[in-house]
Motif scaffolding. Sequence first.
Motif, PDB file in Angstrom:
ATOM      1  N   ASN A  59       0.991  -1.276  -0.017  1.00  0.00           N
ATOM      2  CA  ASN A  59      -0.030  -0.055  -0.118  1.00  0.00           C
ATOM      3  C   ASN A  59       0.874   1.556  -0.173  1.00  0.00           C
ATOM      4  O   ASN A  59       0.604   2.165   0.863  1.00  0.00           O
ATOM      5  CB  ASN A  59      -0.863   0.011   1.227  1.00  0.00           C
ATOM      6  N   TYR A  60       1.868   1.479  -0.931  1.00  0.00           N
ATOM      7  CA  TYR A  60       2.662   2.485  -1.151  1.00  0.00           C
ATOM      8  C   TYR A  60       3.416   2.747   0.183  1.00  0.00           C
ATOM      9  O   TYR A  60       3.642   3.999   0.469  1.00  0.00           O
ATOM     10  CB  TYR A  60       2.013   3.569  -1.539  1.00  0.00           C
ATOM     11  N   GLY A  61       4.186   1.889   0.801  1.00  0.00           N
ATOM     12  CA  GLY A  61       4.557   2.066   2.228  1.00  0.00           C
ATOM     13  C   GLY A  61       3.888   2.371   3.374  1.00  0.00           C
ATOM     14  O   GLY A  61       4.464   2.721   4.268  1.00  0.00           O
ATOM     15  N   ILE A  62       2.399   2.193   3.250  1.00  0.00           N
ATOM     16  CA  ILE A  62       1.516   2.709   4.347  1.00  0.00           C
ATOM     17  C   ILE A  62       1.426   1.469   5.410  1.00  0.00           C
ATOM     18  O   ILE A  62       1.470   1.730   6.505  1.00  0.00           O
ATOM     19  CB  ILE A  62       0.466   3.432   4.092  1.00  0.00           C
ATOM     20  N   SER A  63       1.219   0.236   4.759  1.00  0.00           N
ATOM     21  CA  SER A  63       0.726  -0.890   5.586  1.00  0.00           C
ATOM     22  C   SER A  63       1.986  -1.697   6.210  1.00  0.00           C
ATOM     23  O   SER A  63       2.449  -2.247   5.383  1.00  0.00           O
ATOM     24  CB  SER A  63      -0.118  -1.631   4.924  1.00  0.00           C
ATOM     25  N   THR A  97     -11.744  -0.446  11.645  1.00  0.00           N
ATOM     26  CA  THR A  97     -12.870  -0.079  10.951  1.00  0.00           C
ATOM     27  C   THR A  97     -13.705  -1.251  10.321  1.00  0.00           C
ATOM     28  O   THR A  97     -14.815  -1.019   9.740  1.00  0.00           O
ATOM     29  CB  THR A  97     -12.581   0.739   9.526  1.00  0.00           C
ATOM     30  N   GLU A  98     -13.005  -2.145  10.477  1.00  0.00           N
ATOM     31  CA  GLU A  98     -13.697  -3.823  10.164  1.00  0.00           C
ATOM     32  C   GLU A  98     -13.768  -3.701   8.442  1.00  0.00           C
ATOM     33  O   GLU A  98     -14.456  -4.417   8.268  1.00  0.00           O
ATOM     34  CB  GLU A  98     -14.838  -4.056  10.856  1.00  0.00           C
ATOM     35  N   GLU A  99     -13.084  -2.856   7.807  1.00  0.00           N
ATOM     36  CA  GLU A  99     -13.227  -3.107   6.411  1.00  0.00           C
ATOM     37  C   GLU A  99     -11.607  -3.250   5.662  1.00  0.00           C
ATOM     38  O   GLU A  99     -10.920  -2.326   6.007  1.00  0.00           O
ATOM     39  CB  GLU A  99     -13.612  -1.668   5.812  1.00  0.00           C
ATOM     40  N   GLY A 100     -11.508  -4.237   5.100  1.00  0.00           N
ATOM     41  CA  GLY A 100     -10.145  -4.426   4.512  1.00  0.00           C
ATOM     42  C   GLY A 100      -9.107  -4.947   5.615  1.00  0.00           C
ATOM     43  O   GLY A 100      -7.864  -5.317   5.351  1.00  0.00           O
ATOM     44  N   TYR A 113      -3.572 -11.102   6.370  1.00  0.00           N
ATOM     45  CA  TYR A 113      -3.057 -12.313   5.347  1.00  0.00           C
ATOM     46  C   TYR A 113      -1.796 -11.821   4.926  1.00  0.00           C
ATOM     47  O   TYR A 113      -0.963 -12.677   4.992  1.00  0.00           O
ATOM     48  CB  TYR A 113      -4.149 -12.299   3.920  1.00  0.00           C
ATOM     49  N   ARG A 114      -1.541 -10.536   4.853  1.00  0.00           N
ATOM     50  CA  ARG A 114      -0.071 -10.197   4.403  1.00  0.00           C
ATOM     51  C   ARG A 114       0.795 -10.324   5.380  1.00  0.00           C
ATOM     52  O   ARG A 114       1.871 -10.700   5.565  1.00  0.00           O
ATOM     53  CB  ARG A 114      -0.098  -8.452   4.156  1.00  0.00           C
ATOM     54  N   LEU A 115       0.343  -9.972   6.978  1.00  0.00           N
ATOM     55  CA  LEU A 115       0.999 -10.269   7.991  1.00  0.00           C
ATOM     56  C   LEU A 115       1.403 -11.750   8.018  1.00  0.00           C
ATOM     57  O   LEU A 115       2.410 -12.017   8.694  1.00  0.00           O
ATOM     58  CB  LEU A 115       0.686  -9.791   9.082  1.00  0.00           C
ATOM     59  N   GLN A 116       0.426 -12.514   7.817  1.00  0.00           N
ATOM     60  CA  GLN A 116       0.608 -14.056   8.045  1.00  0.00           C
ATOM     61  C   GLN A 116       1.717 -14.361   7.102  1.00  0.00           C
ATOM     62  O   GLN A 116       2.623 -15.487   7.347  1.00  0.00           O
ATOM     63  CB  GLN A 116      -0.809 -14.786   7.807  1.00  0.00           C
ATOM     64  N   ASP A 117       1.484 -13.997   5.725  1.00  0.00           N
ATOM     65  CA  ASP A 117       2.648 -14.410   4.801  1.00  0.00           C
ATOM     66  C   ASP A 117       4.093 -13.921   5.346  1.00  0.00           C
ATOM     67  O   ASP A 117       5.086 -14.601   4.961  1.00  0.00           O
ATOM     68  CB  ASP A 117       2.357 -13.772   3.383  1.00  0.00           C
ATOM     69  N   ALA A 118       4.091 -12.815   6.000  1.00  0.00           N
ATOM     70  CA  ALA A 118       5.430 -12.294   6.367  1.00  0.00           C
ATOM     71  C   ALA A 118       5.817 -12.692   7.702  1.00  0.00           C
ATOM     72  O   ALA A 118       7.238 -12.874   7.972  1.00  0.00           O
ATOM     73  CB  ALA A 118       5.474 -10.855   6.303  1.00  0.00           C
ATOM     74  N   TYR A 119       4.999 -12.662   8.614  1.00  0.00           N
ATOM     75  CA  TYR A 119       5.277 -13.266   9.760  1.00  0.00           C
ATOM     76  C   TYR A 119       5.181 -14.631  10.338  1.00  0.00           C
ATOM     77  O   TYR A 119       5.968 -15.499  10.147  1.00  0.00           O
ATOM     78  CB  TYR A 119       4.634 -12.341  11.072  1.00  0.00           C
TER      79      TYR A 119
END
Length: 191
Positions: free
Chosen positions: A56-60, A77-80, A86-92
């Motif tokens: 996300n352009y260095g934001i997430s 916000t329970e949106e997204g 899932y990204r954090l599961q892939d990376a951690y």
Amino acid sequence: LGIMGLQLFLGEMNHRCYIASGSTYVLDPDDDRLCDGAHECRTAGAKCFFAPESPNYGISNFNNIGNALVTIFVASTEEGWTDEMYRLQDAYNYIGATIYFIFVIATTALFVMELAKAVIQDKYNLLSEIQESMNSVGGEVQVPDSHLLSSCELNEMEEDQAETQPDPPGGEAVETASGHGTGTGSISVSM
């Protein structure tokens, strides 16, 4: 939550798959997922390295407190939030990221819901007290300035009262609000 995210996931969302291109490594164009956790690089010979930019352009990411709070806000916000998880599961790793995000959702969603319920309950209790005072006393009711009703709220109360009680034989009920300074104001009801 932000500090816990920093401690657990600092730099984790910058891992990407690179493939050999001559004597250097370049970003794998066929594998855009993060790596080094639950996800392993798909391309044969690809290696997981630290990339200069996170999703996300260095934001997430959890690389600093600002980005960690933005990532937590997205989850609250329970949106997204599932994309971030899932990204954090892939990376951690699968279990750590899942527990963290469920904890974030539970605490932020419950806090916000309890706050909203408290505001609604407070307003309901105030209006109930004023309604009871108006019905039983029939005169002036002392109300702190912080609880003075707006003209819209007075109109709504007047309409509600008119629906439940018939008009008095001598005329209509008149309500006025005064005392917008400090201290207490009064609501006069005359019939």
